[in-house]
Write a protein that holds these residues in place. Structure first.
Motif, PDB file in Angstrom:
ATOM      1  N   MET A 165       0.834  -1.206   0.000  1.00  0.00           N
ATOM      2  CA  MET A 165       0.000   0.000   0.000  1.00  0.00           C
ATOM      3  C   MET A 165       0.865   1.252   0.000  1.00  0.00           C
ATOM      4  O   MET A 165       0.552   2.229  -0.685  1.00  0.00           O
ATOM      5  CB  MET A 165      -0.946  -0.027   1.194  1.00  0.00           C
ATOM      6  CG  MET A 165      -1.996  -1.128   1.112  1.00  0.00           C
ATOM      7  SD  MET A 165      -3.314  -0.998   2.352  1.00  0.00           S
ATOM      8  CE  MET A 165      -2.398  -1.162   3.882  1.00  0.00           C
ATOM      9  N   LEU A 166       1.948   1.234   0.756  1.00  0.00           N
ATOM     10  CA  LEU A 166       2.875   2.366   0.777  1.00  0.00           C
ATOM     11  C   LEU A 166       3.454   2.626  -0.608  1.00  0.00           C
ATOM     12  O   LEU A 166       3.530   3.776  -1.062  1.00  0.00           O
ATOM     13  CB  LEU A 166       4.003   2.074   1.766  1.00  0.00           C
ATOM     14  CG  LEU A 166       5.268   2.923   1.654  1.00  0.00           C
ATOM     15  CD1 LEU A 166       4.993   4.343   2.127  1.00  0.00           C
ATOM     16  CD2 LEU A 166       6.402   2.301   2.454  1.00  0.00           C
ATOM     17  N   SER A 167       3.856   1.555  -1.284  1.00  0.00           N
ATOM     18  CA  SER A 167       4.567   1.690  -2.554  1.00  0.00           C
ATOM     19  C   SER A 167       3.648   2.004  -3.727  1.00  0.00           C
ATOM     20  O   SER A 167       4.065   2.674  -4.680  1.00  0.00           O
ATOM     21  CB  SER A 167       5.328   0.390  -2.855  1.00  0.00           C
ATOM     22  OG  SER A 167       6.242   0.083  -1.823  1.00  0.00           O
ATOM     23  N   TRP A 168       2.400   1.532  -3.672  1.00  0.00           N
ATOM     24  CA  TRP A 168       1.553   1.577  -4.857  1.00  0.00           C
ATOM     25  C   TRP A 168       0.212   2.287  -4.659  1.00  0.00           C
ATOM     26  O   TRP A 168      -0.438   2.657  -5.651  1.00  0.00           O
ATOM     27  CB  TRP A 168       1.280   0.152  -5.348  1.00  0.00           C
ATOM     28  CG  TRP A 168       2.506  -0.616  -5.702  1.00  0.00           C
ATOM     29  CD1 TRP A 168       3.191  -1.493  -4.902  1.00  0.00           C
ATOM     30  CD2 TRP A 168       3.230  -0.584  -6.941  1.00  0.00           C
ATOM     31  NE1 TRP A 168       4.278  -2.010  -5.561  1.00  0.00           N
ATOM     32  CE2 TRP A 168       4.318  -1.471  -6.822  1.00  0.00           C
ATOM     33  CE3 TRP A 168       3.037   0.101  -8.143  1.00  0.00           C
ATOM     34  CZ2 TRP A 168       5.236  -1.688  -7.856  1.00  0.00           C
ATOM     35  CZ3 TRP A 168       3.944  -0.117  -9.177  1.00  0.00           C
ATOM     36  CH2 TRP A 168       5.022  -0.994  -9.024  1.00  0.00           C
ATOM     37  N   PHE A 169      -0.241   2.474  -3.434  1.00  0.00           N
ATOM     38  CA  PHE A 169      -1.600   2.962  -3.212  1.00  0.00           C
ATOM     39  C   PHE A 169      -1.698   4.134  -2.247  1.00  0.00           C
ATOM     40  O   PHE A 169      -2.754   4.385  -1.673  1.00  0.00           O
ATOM     41  CB  PHE A 169      -2.490   1.819  -2.709  1.00  0.00           C
ATOM     42  CG  PHE A 169      -2.608   0.675  -3.680  1.00  0.00           C
ATOM     43  CD1 PHE A 169      -3.382   0.798  -4.827  1.00  0.00           C
ATOM     44  CD2 PHE A 169      -1.929  -0.516  -3.460  1.00  0.00           C
ATOM     45  CE1 PHE A 169      -3.490  -0.248  -5.730  1.00  0.00           C
ATOM     46  CE2 PHE A 169      -2.029  -1.577  -4.356  1.00  0.00           C
ATOM     47  CZ  PHE A 169      -2.811  -1.439  -5.500  1.00  0.00           C
ATOM     48  N   CYS A 170      -0.613   4.831  -2.050  1.00  0.00           N
ATOM     49  CA  CYS A 170      -0.631   5.985  -1.147  1.00  0.00           C
ATOM     50  C   CYS A 170      -1.093   7.208  -1.949  1.00  0.00           C
ATOM     51  O   CYS A 170      -0.308   8.084  -2.311  1.00  0.00           O
ATOM     52  CB  CYS A 170       0.757   6.200  -0.553  1.00  0.00           C
ATOM     53  SG  CYS A 170       0.739   6.986   1.052  1.00  0.00           S
ATOM     54  N   ASP A 171      -2.386   7.257  -2.227  1.00  0.00           N
ATOM     55  CA  ASP A 171      -2.953   8.332  -3.042  1.00  0.00           C
ATOM     56  C   ASP A 171      -4.352   8.655  -2.528  1.00  0.00           C
ATOM     57  O   ASP A 171      -4.915   7.938  -1.698  1.00  0.00           O
ATOM     58  CB  ASP A 171      -2.992   7.938  -4.526  1.00  0.00           C
ATOM     59  CG  ASP A 171      -3.697   6.612  -4.778  1.00  0.00           C
ATOM     60  OD1 ASP A 171      -4.853   6.458  -4.328  1.00  0.00           O
ATOM     61  OD2 ASP A 171      -3.108   5.727  -5.424  1.00  0.00           O
ATOM     62  N   ASP A 172      -4.905   9.742  -3.037  1.00  0.00           N
ATOM     63  CA  ASP A 172      -6.192  10.230  -2.521  1.00  0.00           C
ATOM     64  C   ASP A 172      -7.327   9.231  -2.702  1.00  0.00           C
ATOM     65  O   ASP A 172      -8.245   9.180  -1.870  1.00  0.00           O
ATOM     66  CB  ASP A 172      -6.554  11.555  -3.200  1.00  0.00           C
ATOM     67  CG  ASP A 172      -5.678  12.705  -2.734  1.00  0.00           C
ATOM     68  OD1 ASP A 172      -5.195  12.665  -1.585  1.00  0.00           O
ATOM     69  OD2 ASP A 172      -5.459  13.643  -3.529  1.00  0.00           O
ATOM     70  N   SER A 173      -7.286   8.440  -3.757  1.00  0.00           N
ATOM     71  CA  SER A 173      -8.398   7.522  -4.017  1.00  0.00           C
ATOM     72  C   SER A 173      -8.374   6.290  -3.108  1.00  0.00           C
ATOM     73  O   SER A 173      -9.391   5.608  -2.966  1.00  0.00           O
ATOM     74  CB  SER A 173      -8.387   7.079  -5.486  1.00  0.00           C
ATOM     75  OG  SER A 173      -7.187   6.397  -5.804  1.00  0.00           O
ATOM     76  N   HIS A 174      -7.231   6.004  -2.482  1.00  0.00           N
ATOM     77  CA  HIS A 174      -7.131   4.810  -1.643  1.00  0.00           C
ATOM     78  C   HIS A 174      -6.883   5.112  -0.166  1.00  0.00           C
ATOM     79  O   HIS A 174      -6.992   4.216   0.669  1.00  0.00           O
ATOM     80  CB  HIS A 174      -5.986   3.907  -2.135  1.00  0.00           C
ATOM     81  CG  HIS A 174      -6.205   3.293  -3.475  1.00  0.00           C
ATOM     82  ND1 HIS A 174      -5.707   3.829  -4.637  1.00  0.00           N
ATOM     83  CD2 HIS A 174      -6.893   2.168  -3.846  1.00  0.00           C
ATOM     84  CE1 HIS A 174      -6.046   3.076  -5.656  1.00  0.00           C
ATOM     85  NE2 HIS A 174      -6.770   2.071  -5.215  1.00  0.00           N
ATOM     86  N   ILE A 175      -6.531   6.359   0.152  1.00  0.00           N
ATOM     87  CA  ILE A 175      -5.989   6.631   1.484  1.00  0.00           C
ATOM     88  C   ILE A 175      -6.958   6.336   2.614  1.00  0.00           C
ATOM     89  O   ILE A 175      -6.544   5.901   3.703  1.00  0.00           O
ATOM     90  CB  ILE A 175      -5.474   8.087   1.559  1.00  0.00           C
ATOM     91  CG1 ILE A 175      -4.530   8.237   2.770  1.00  0.00           C
ATOM     92  CG2 ILE A 175      -6.624   9.081   1.608  1.00  0.00           C
ATOM     93  CD1 ILE A 175      -3.287   7.378   2.675  1.00  0.00           C
TER      94      ILE A 175
END
Length: 264
Positions: A165-175
């Motif tokens: 999650m840190l590497s690939w999904f640390c963005d507004d849509s997933h946070i």
């Protein structure tokens, strides 16, 4: 970048891209190559970063990544079936190649989850989780599975889910979902004993992912860190603040603000 391997080793590495049916002879050649590429000075240095790991030769990561790319161009699935995980570097290569294979989403997830049990330290975990290139093609599926890994009773599986999650999904849509999973993990952690156990590395991953979120999704991270619902224990919470304040991407004002929230 300064060359760190000889022309002969470079040539030997390139041969793995032409392997069409990986067998035990190829595996034996690989182990010989790893021994030839080992750096004793680096082995001593890297050993100090990996408490309890004694089966490493001292092959530097740029070399391992180059070997992994060549194997992935040849017969990666055959290589994965031959891995014995007897050496740290062999296991690291398994993780690297796992992240480079192509195929259906099911094939990629099966390969990733097969490697999870090979993770016994933070370096194997983070290289693997950060190198899962299939996530670019199957983001929703891997985000779902990362969440399942966070529910595991094996704390290295949990760290893998967090680092994915840190590497690939640390963005507004997933946070929002990321922080929900972080809270779930934090709520399951035993009391911190000050030792470098597997749960120590889970705590560090929680601090790391929250610090990254502060940079990329500041509003959500600010609410999570400064709100009353953050379930981190005092050690993990203070480590999170430390990680945020160490970042060059965080403003001086925010760094001063966060000092007000440290727990005693």
């Amino acid at each position: 970048m300064r060359e760190i391997i000889s022309p002969q080793i470079q040539a030997d590495i390139r041969t793995f891209s032409s392997v069409t049916a990986w067998n035990e002879n190829d595996q034996s050649r690989l182990l010989d190559l790893l021994s030839a590429a080992a750096d004793e000075k680096y082995r001593k240095f890297h050993s100090g970063l990996l408490p309890g790991v004694h089966n490493l030769l001292g092959v530097r990561m740029p070399v391992l990544r180059r070997i992994g790319k060549e194997i992935a161009r040849g017969d990666p699935q055959g290589f994965l079936s031959c891995c014995r995980r007897t050496l740290y570097e062999e296991t690291m290569l398994e993780g690297i190649v796992t992240g480079l294979i192509t195929g259906s989403s099911e094939e990629c997830v099966v390969a990733a989850e097969r490697f999870l049990d090979g993770i016994t330290n933070w370096a194997l975990c983070d290289c693997f989780a950060g190198g899962l290139t299939q996530i670019k093609k199957y983001p929703d599926i891997f985000f779902e599975h990362a969440g399942k890994w966070c529910l595991s009773s094996n704390w290295w599986h949990v760290r893998a889910g967090l680092v994915v999650m840190l590497s690939w999904f640390c963005d507004d849509s997933h946070i929002t979902s990321v922080f929900e999973r972080c809270s779930s993990v934090a709520a399951r952690l035993p009391e911190y004993d000050g030792m470098y156990t597997d749960t120590y590395y889970v705590r560090m991953a929680l601090a790391w992912i929250t610090a990254e979120a502060w940079v990329k999704c500041r509003s959500a991270a600010y609410k999570y860190v400064t709100g009353t619902s953050c379930p981190f224990d005092a050690w993990t919470y203070n480590k999170t603040i430390q990680k945020i304040r160490e970042s060059f991407r965080v403003s001086t004002e925010d760094k001063k603000l966060l000092l007000l929230y440290k727990k005693t």
